[in-house]
Design a protein around this motif. Structure first.
Motif, mmCIF file in Angstrom:
data_model
loop_
_atom_site.group_PDB
_atom_site.id
_atom_site.type_symbol
_atom_site.label_atom_id
_atom_site.label_comp_id
_atom_site.label_asym_id
_atom_site.label_seq_id
_atom_site.Cartn_x
_atom_site.Cartn_y
_atom_site.Cartn_z
ATOM 1 N N MET A 1 0.820 -1.195 0.000
ATOM 2 C CA MET A 1 0.000 0.000 0.000
ATOM 3 C C MET A 1 0.865 1.261 0.000
ATOM 4 S SD MET A 1 -3.349 1.052 1.222
ATOM 5 C CE MET A 1 -3.928 2.602 1.770
ATOM 6 N N VAL A 2 1.902 1.292 0.829
ATOM 7 C CA VAL A 2 2.796 2.454 0.888
ATOM 8 C C VAL A 2 3.526 2.621 -0.436
ATOM 9 C CG1 VAL A 2 4.854 3.401 2.020
ATOM 10 C CG2 VAL A 2 3.074 2.324 3.395
ATOM 11 N N ILE A 3 3.977 1.519 -1.006
ATOM 12 C CA ILE A 3 4.683 1.561 -2.288
ATOM 13 C C ILE A 3 3.777 2.137 -3.369
ATOM 14 C CG2 ILE A 3 5.714 0.161 -4.121
ATOM 15 C CD1 ILE A 3 6.673 -1.766 -1.873
ATOM 16 N N ARG A 4 2.543 1.636 -3.441
ATOM 17 C CA ARG A 4 1.605 2.145 -4.449
ATOM 18 C C ARG A 4 1.298 3.614 -4.247
ATOM 19 N NH1 ARG A 4 -2.592 -2.490 -4.449
ATOM 20 N NH2 ARG A 4 -3.354 -1.147 -2.828
ATOM 21 N N LEU A 5 1.170 4.045 -2.993
ATOM 22 C CA LEU A 5 0.878 5.446 -2.691
ATOM 23 C C LEU A 5 2.031 6.352 -3.139
ATOM 24 C CD1 LEU A 5 -1.069 7.452 -1.289
ATOM 25 C CD2 LEU A 5 0.254 7.084 0.791
ATOM 26 N N ILE A 6 3.252 5.981 -2.786
ATOM 27 C CA ILE A 6 4.420 6.786 -3.163
ATOM 28 C C ILE A 6 4.617 6.783 -4.675
ATOM 29 C CG2 ILE A 6 6.942 6.985 -2.996
ATOM 30 C CD1 ILE A 6 6.671 5.836 -0.111
ATOM 31 N N ASP A 7 4.570 5.602 -5.279
ATOM 32 C CA ASP A 7 4.729 5.503 -6.739
ATOM 33 C C ASP A 7 3.642 6.291 -7.456
ATOM 34 O OD1 ASP A 7 6.883 3.860 -6.259
ATOM 35 O OD2 ASP A 7 6.012 2.075 -7.190
ATOM 36 N N GLY A 8 2.417 6.179 -6.958
ATOM 37 C CA GLY A 8 1.297 6.898 -7.573
ATOM 38 C C GLY A 8 1.461 8.406 -7.454
ATOM 39 N N LEU A 9 1.910 8.875 -6.288
ATOM 40 C CA LEU A 9 2.126 10.303 -6.095
ATOM 41 C C LEU A 9 3.166 10.834 -7.076
ATOM 42 C CD1 LEU A 9 1.759 12.966 -4.520
ATOM 43 C CD2 LEU A 9 3.516 12.128 -2.930
ATOM 44 N N ASN A 10 4.299 10.145 -7.185
ATOM 45 C CA ASN A 10 5.342 10.601 -8.105
ATOM 46 C C ASN A 10 4.917 10.468 -9.559
ATOM 47 O OD1 ASN A 10 7.719 11.768 -6.875
ATOM 48 N ND2 ASN A 10 7.859 9.851 -5.750
ATOM 49 N N GLU A 11 4.074 9.501 -9.864
ATOM 50 C CA GLU A 11 3.557 9.356 -11.231
ATOM 51 C C GLU A 11 2.664 10.548 -11.588
ATOM 52 O OE1 GLU A 11 3.464 7.594 -14.862
ATOM 53 O OE2 GLU A 11 4.545 6.751 -13.164
ATOM 54 N N VAL A 12 1.770 10.906 -10.675
ATOM 55 C CA VAL A 12 0.868 12.042 -10.913
ATOM 56 C C VAL A 12 1.662 13.338 -11.021
ATOM 57 C CG1 VAL A 12 -0.944 13.457 -9.851
ATOM 58 C CG2 VAL A 12 -1.172 10.975 -9.894
ATOM 59 N N VAL A 13 2.596 13.562 -10.097
ATOM 60 C CA VAL A 13 3.424 14.777 -10.142
ATOM 61 C C VAL A 13 4.197 14.832 -11.454
ATOM 62 C CG1 VAL A 13 5.418 15.956 -9.105
ATOM 63 C CG2 VAL A 13 3.583 15.090 -7.644
ATOM 64 N N GLY A 14 4.793 13.723 -11.852
ATOM 65 C CA GLY A 14 5.554 13.685 -13.101
ATOM 66 C C GLY A 14 4.725 14.026 -14.313
ATOM 67 N N ARG A 15 3.527 13.500 -14.379
ATOM 68 C CA ARG A 15 2.661 13.767 -15.531
ATOM 69 C C ARG A 15 2.179 15.219 -15.557
ATOM 70 N NH1 ARG A 15 0.230 8.728 -17.921
ATOM 71 N NH2 ARG A 15 1.528 7.094 -17.074
ATOM 72 N N ILE A 16 1.906 15.774 -14.379
ATOM 73 C CA ILE A 16 1.478 17.181 -14.314
ATOM 74 C C ILE A 16 2.637 18.100 -14.683
ATOM 75 C CG2 ILE A 16 0.760 19.029 -12.746
ATOM 76 C CD1 ILE A 16 -0.944 16.874 -11.275
ATOM 77 N N VAL A 17 3.811 17.833 -14.127
ATOM 78 C CA VAL A 17 4.979 18.686 -14.373
ATOM 79 C C VAL A 17 5.414 18.614 -15.838
ATOM 80 C CG1 VAL A 17 7.429 19.003 -13.791
ATOM 81 C CG2 VAL A 17 5.745 18.674 -11.979
ATOM 82 N N ALA A 18 5.187 17.499 -16.498
ATOM 83 C CA ALA A 18 5.554 17.366 -17.910
ATOM 84 C C ALA A 18 4.899 18.439 -18.767
ATOM 85 C CB ALA A 18 5.199 15.974 -18.423
ATOM 86 N N VAL A 19 3.749 18.909 -18.349
ATOM 87 C CA VAL A 19 3.039 19.959 -19.091
ATOM 88 C C VAL A 19 3.870 21.252 -19.127
ATOM 89 C CG1 VAL A 19 0.954 21.405 -19.078
ATOM 90 C CG2 VAL A 19 0.801 18.964 -18.566
ATOM 91 N N PHE A 20 4.694 21.472 -18.099
ATOM 92 C CA PHE A 20 5.505 22.692 -18.052
ATOM 93 C C PHE A 20 6.504 22.767 -19.204
ATOM 94 C CE2 PHE A 20 3.671 22.939 -13.914
ATOM 95 C CZ PHE A 20 3.575 24.302 -13.684
ATOM 96 N N ALA A 21 6.917 21.625 -19.750
ATOM 97 C CA ALA A 21 7.816 21.639 -20.909
ATOM 98 C C ALA A 21 7.148 22.334 -22.082
ATOM 99 C CB ALA A 21 8.224 20.227 -21.288
ATOM 100 N N VAL A 22 5.874 22.090 -22.256
ATOM 101 C CA VAL A 22 5.121 22.732 -23.340
ATOM 102 C C VAL A 22 5.003 24.237 -23.073
ATOM 103 C CG1 VAL A 22 2.883 22.814 -24.516
ATOM 104 C CG2 VAL A 22 3.853 20.609 -23.818
ATOM 105 N N ILE A 23 4.758 24.591 -21.819
ATOM 106 C CA ILE A 23 4.603 26.005 -21.463
ATOM 107 C C ILE A 23 5.897 26.770 -21.702
ATOM 108 C CG2 ILE A 23 4.184 27.618 -19.563
ATOM 109 C CD1 ILE A 23 2.268 25.447 -18.389
ATOM 110 N N PHE A 24 7.033 26.237 -21.210
ATOM 111 C CA PHE A 24 8.253 27.021 -21.420
ATOM 112 C C PHE A 24 8.714 26.983 -22.872
ATOM 113 C CE2 PHE A 24 10.502 23.352 -19.317
ATOM 114 C CZ PHE A 24 11.422 23.052 -20.288
#
Length: 167
Positions: free
Chosen positions: A1-24
């Protein structure tokens, strides 16, 4: 459960932050068109894109670790498989990665809070606040640290995902 939570959090952050490449990239294109097409360069685009790239770069650390995309020296690990490989990988995390990540996270937090208290700004043509980027660095360091914990738990529980070469 902890592994899935941490992996999921970093997956979501990574996908959201990827949008910034388009912005800059859009800001850079906008500035280039104004600079060379209309001889009217912006005063702010360079500083803004520099900060956005810094944000983008640091915030993807946990995501990169989650996908095993960090630079590693696998001269010995490549020759091992199974339990010996997991044990050596675990030792690397415990001796090198986690202490570094802890120092990075705690140091970044202090650095960010000092910048916040001082209301630090850039010294360029446009004075942009610096503390949001430094706070992002502290958040990124924390995400990297907890992803390291997830990777250690995966090694201990033998829940490692196969590497691209099938090991």
């Amino acid at each position: 459960m902890v592994i899935r939570l941490i992996d999921g959090l970093n997956e979501v952050v990574g996908r959201i932050v990827a949008v910034f490449a388009v912005i800059f990239a859009a800001i850079i294109i906008y500035d280039v068109v104004l600079r060379y097409g209309f001889r009217a360069p912006t005063r702010w685009a360079f500083d803004v894109t520099k900060q956005l790239f810094g944000f983008y770069f640091v915030m993807l650390g946990g995501y990169a670790l989650r996908h095993q995309s960090h630079v590693r020296v696998d001269l010995v690990l490549d020759r091992l498989s199974g339990l010996p490989r997991r044990m050596l990988d675990l030792a690397g995390y415990l001796v090198f990665f986690l202490p570094f990540a802890w120092i990075f996270a705690s140091g970044s937090y202090k650095f960010a809070m000092t910048s916040w208290r001082q209301g630090e700004t850039t010294y360029g043509a446009v004075q942009l606040p610096v503390y949001p980027l430094k706070i992002a660095m502290a958040v990124a360091a924390a995400l990297l640290l907890i992803q390291g914990v997830s990777e250690v738990l995966k090694l201990i529980l033998d829940k490692t995902e196969p590497t691209p070469d099938g090991r």
